[in-house]
Design a protein around this motif. Structure first.
Motif, PDB file in Angstrom:
ATOM      1  N   VAL A  64     -14.172   1.009  -0.421  1.00  0.00           N
ATOM      2  CA  VAL A  64     -14.513   1.808  -1.608  1.00  0.00           C
ATOM      3  C   VAL A  64     -14.739   0.875  -2.799  1.00  0.00           C
ATOM      4  CG1 VAL A  64     -13.579   3.467  -3.284  1.00  0.00           C
ATOM      5  CG2 VAL A  64     -13.369   3.924  -0.849  1.00  0.00           C
ATOM      6  N   LYS A  65     -13.853  -0.091  -2.955  1.00  0.00           N
ATOM      7  CA  LYS A  65     -13.963  -1.022  -4.082  1.00  0.00           C
ATOM      8  C   LYS A  65     -15.268  -1.821  -3.984  1.00  0.00           C
ATOM      9  CE  LYS A  65     -11.847  -5.062  -6.174  1.00  0.00           C
ATOM     10  NZ  LYS A  65     -10.750  -6.012  -6.206  1.00  0.00           N
ATOM     11  N   THR A  95       0.849  -1.205   0.000  1.00  0.00           N
ATOM     12  CA  THR A  95       0.000   0.000   0.000  1.00  0.00           C
ATOM     13  C   THR A  95       0.883   1.253   0.000  1.00  0.00           C
ATOM     14  OG1 THR A  95      -1.652  -1.239   1.221  1.00  0.00           O
ATOM     15  CG2 THR A  95      -1.895   1.139   1.244  1.00  0.00           C
ATOM     16  N   ASP A 142      -5.132  -3.305 -10.067  1.00  0.00           N
ATOM     17  CA  ASP A 142      -6.476  -3.121  -9.526  1.00  0.00           C
ATOM     18  C   ASP A 142      -6.414  -2.348  -8.193  1.00  0.00           C
ATOM     19  OD1 ASP A 142      -9.377  -4.014  -9.639  1.00  0.00           O
ATOM     20  OD2 ASP A 142      -8.794  -4.815  -7.679  1.00  0.00           O
ATOM     21  N   LYS A 143      -5.487  -2.754  -7.332  1.00  0.00           N
ATOM     22  CA  LYS A 143      -5.343  -2.061  -6.036  1.00  0.00           C
ATOM     23  C   LYS A 143      -4.977  -0.602  -6.245  1.00  0.00           C
ATOM     24  CE  LYS A 143      -3.989  -6.070  -3.316  1.00  0.00           C
ATOM     25  NZ  LYS A 143      -2.828  -6.902  -3.021  1.00  0.00           N
ATOM     26  N   TRP A 161      -8.044   1.452  -7.184  1.00  0.00           N
ATOM     27  CA  TRP A 161      -8.948   1.750  -6.066  1.00  0.00           C
ATOM     28  C   TRP A 161      -8.290   2.661  -5.037  1.00  0.00           C
ATOM     29  CZ3 TRP A 161     -13.716   1.462  -7.102  1.00  0.00           C
ATOM     30  CH2 TRP A 161     -14.174   0.535  -8.044  1.00  0.00           C
ATOM     31  N   GLN A 162      -6.971   2.583  -4.926  1.00  0.00           N
ATOM     32  CA  GLN A 162      -6.292   3.471  -3.984  1.00  0.00           C
ATOM     33  C   GLN A 162      -6.387   4.932  -4.455  1.00  0.00           C
ATOM     34  OE1 GLN A 162      -3.100   1.645  -2.022  1.00  0.00           O
ATOM     35  NE2 GLN A 162      -1.953   3.531  -1.693  1.00  0.00           N
ATOM     36  N   LEU A 191      -5.853   3.121   5.288  1.00  0.00           N
ATOM     37  CA  LEU A 191      -5.930   3.346   3.844  1.00  0.00           C
ATOM     38  C   LEU A 191      -6.347   2.050   3.140  1.00  0.00           C
ATOM     39  CD1 LEU A 191      -5.410   5.524   1.694  1.00  0.00           C
ATOM     40  CD2 LEU A 191      -3.051   4.742   1.555  1.00  0.00           C
ATOM     41  N   GLU A 192      -5.749   0.949   3.592  1.00  0.00           N
ATOM     42  CA  GLU A 192      -6.053  -0.343   3.000  1.00  0.00           C
ATOM     43  C   GLU A 192      -7.507  -0.746   3.259  1.00  0.00           C
ATOM     44  OE1 GLU A 192      -2.614  -3.182   3.280  1.00  0.00           O
ATOM     45  OE2 GLU A 192      -4.197  -4.484   4.045  1.00  0.00           O
ATOM     46  N   TYR A 226      -1.526   3.389   7.002  1.00  0.00           N
ATOM     47  CA  TYR A 226      -1.630   2.426   5.898  1.00  0.00           C
ATOM     48  C   TYR A 226      -2.688   1.361   6.164  1.00  0.00           C
ATOM     49  CZ  TYR A 226       2.223   4.752   3.623  1.00  0.00           C
ATOM     50  OH  TYR A 226       2.994   5.703   3.000  1.00  0.00           O
ATOM     51  N   VAL A 244     -10.075   1.278   3.966  1.00  0.00           N
ATOM     52  CA  VAL A 244     -10.998   2.149   3.234  1.00  0.00           C
ATOM     53  C   VAL A 244     -10.970   1.796   1.736  1.00  0.00           C
ATOM     54  CG1 VAL A 244     -11.547   4.546   2.606  1.00  0.00           C
ATOM     55  CG2 VAL A 244     -10.869   4.004   4.940  1.00  0.00           C
ATOM     56  N   ARG A 245      -9.783   1.484   1.223  1.00  0.00           N
ATOM     57  CA  ARG A 245      -9.662   1.111  -0.193  1.00  0.00           C
ATOM     58  C   ARG A 245     -10.543  -0.113  -0.505  1.00  0.00           C
ATOM     59  NH1 ARG A 245      -3.924  -0.888  -1.526  1.00  0.00           N
ATOM     60  NH2 ARG A 245      -4.823  -2.911  -1.012  1.00  0.00           N
ATOM     61  N   GLU A 246     -10.512  -1.097   0.391  1.00  0.00           N
ATOM     62  CA  GLU A 246     -11.336  -2.294   0.169  1.00  0.00           C
ATOM     63  C   GLU A 246     -12.822  -1.944   0.240  1.00  0.00           C
ATOM     64  OE1 GLU A 246     -10.091  -5.010  -1.164  1.00  0.00           O
ATOM     65  OE2 GLU A 246      -8.275  -3.803  -1.012  1.00  0.00           O
ATOM     66  N   LYS A 251      -8.785   6.159  -6.235  1.00  0.00           N
ATOM     67  CA  LYS A 251     -10.177   6.539  -5.971  1.00  0.00           C
ATOM     68  C   LYS A 251     -10.346   6.874  -4.486  1.00  0.00           C
ATOM     69  CE  LYS A 251     -14.715   6.148  -7.083  1.00  0.00           C
ATOM     70  NZ  LYS A 251     -15.232   7.288  -7.793  1.00  0.00           N
ATOM     71  N   THR A 252      -9.656   6.111  -3.632  1.00  0.00           N
ATOM     72  CA  THR A 252      -9.751   6.334  -2.184  1.00  0.00           C
ATOM     73  C   THR A 252      -9.220   7.720  -1.799  1.00  0.00           C
ATOM     74  OG1 THR A 252      -9.547   3.973  -1.796  1.00  0.00           O
ATOM     75  CG2 THR A 252      -9.080   5.392   0.083  1.00  0.00           C
TER      76      THR A 252
END
Lengths: 90, 179
Positions: free
Chosen positions: B167-168, A8, A39-40, A43-44, B160-161, B157, B163-165, A46-47
């Protein structure tokens, strides 16, 4: 940090263009080979945009709360009257 | 030029800052806008937008303020007013949304935001401190009670990880719903 968190962090460095040149090259090569990583990264990105929208909304709420205090609390009556006079001449 | 640093670590700090800025700059903005034919509500909207723009700029400069900061905030308000009136002669945007922002992406964004506001508030607030307020790491560690800078970074982190999941997962769910 566990492996996924390091990844990340690397995605962040890539998106914010803060990676060392050598690390950036390795990351770009991994991106070509690993669709999951791509893909990650999508979405990151977008986050970050969602975090910005969230933060701006929160900030707007805080500004509105300050406004309400100034225009409703007794202690700021002098300020309120000063502003009211500016708009009362119409 | 004199420089000083404002403290924006907590919501209380920020409220004090906004009240101080309102008191020192809003009267001049209100006077100008009233002269230009604006109403109180318009002055309020313009000034609040100017405060957001000012804050975002100050955050990227590390909240080190110069002595002409008030003139700068007044200038933003004036520009926003002129811009609004130039636009008004062409078209009136609906509640601040233009056609572009009403696409499906925005609809799912606001649903995701609503979800995160309740289910992920703790992480979102921490991420705000890092990315939007751009607070120094040791301030973040202290404010959120982490043992140090490293532990604050790890937590960033993790959030962030997470929230990223979310959001997806949510974006894909809402897309299915709209399809």
């Amino acid at each position: 940090m566990r492996t996924s968190l390091l990844e990340t962090e690397q995605i962040e460095a890539h998106l914010m263009q803060s990676a060392e040149p050598g690390d950036a090259l390795v990351f770009e090569a991994r991106l070509l080979l690993d669709p999951d990583l791509k893909d990650k990264m999508f979405w990151q990105q977008k986050t970050y945009s969602i975090i910005r929208q969230y933060s701006r909304e929160q900030l707007r709420g805080e500004i509105e709360a300050a406004h309400q205090k100034l225009f409703n609390d007794r202690q700021h009556i002098g300020f309120r009257q000063k502003i009211a006079r500016l708009f009362s001449k119409k | 030029m004199n420089e000083n640093k404002v403290i924006v670590k907590t919501a209380e700090n920020r409220e004090k800052l906004f009240i101080a800025l309102y008191k020192s700059v809003f009267p001049a903005v209100a006077k100008y806008l009233s002269k230009m034919g604006g109403t109180f509500d318009e002055a309020k909207d313009i000034f609040q937008d100017a405060l957001v723009a000012w804050y975002e700029k100050a955050a990227s400069d590390g909240f080190v303020l110069r002595s002409d900061e008030k003139a700068y905030l007044f200038g933003i308000s004036k520009n926003l007013w002129l811009k609004k009136h130039r636009h008004n002669t062409q078209y009136v945007p609906l509640d601040g949304f233009d056609a572009e922002s009403e696409d499906h992406g925005q609809v799912s964004d606001s649903k995701i935001l609503n979800f995160l506001k309740t289910a992920g508030k703790k992480c979102m607030d921490l991420l705000r401190s890092f990315y939007y307020d751009e607070l120094p790491l040791n301030d973040i560690a202290e404010t959120y009670g982490f043992s140090g800078v490293r532990s604050a970074t790890v937590q960033k982190y993790k959030c962030l990880e997470k929230v990223r999941e979310t959001v997806k997962q949510k974006a894909l769910t809402y897309e299915d719903f709209l399809a």
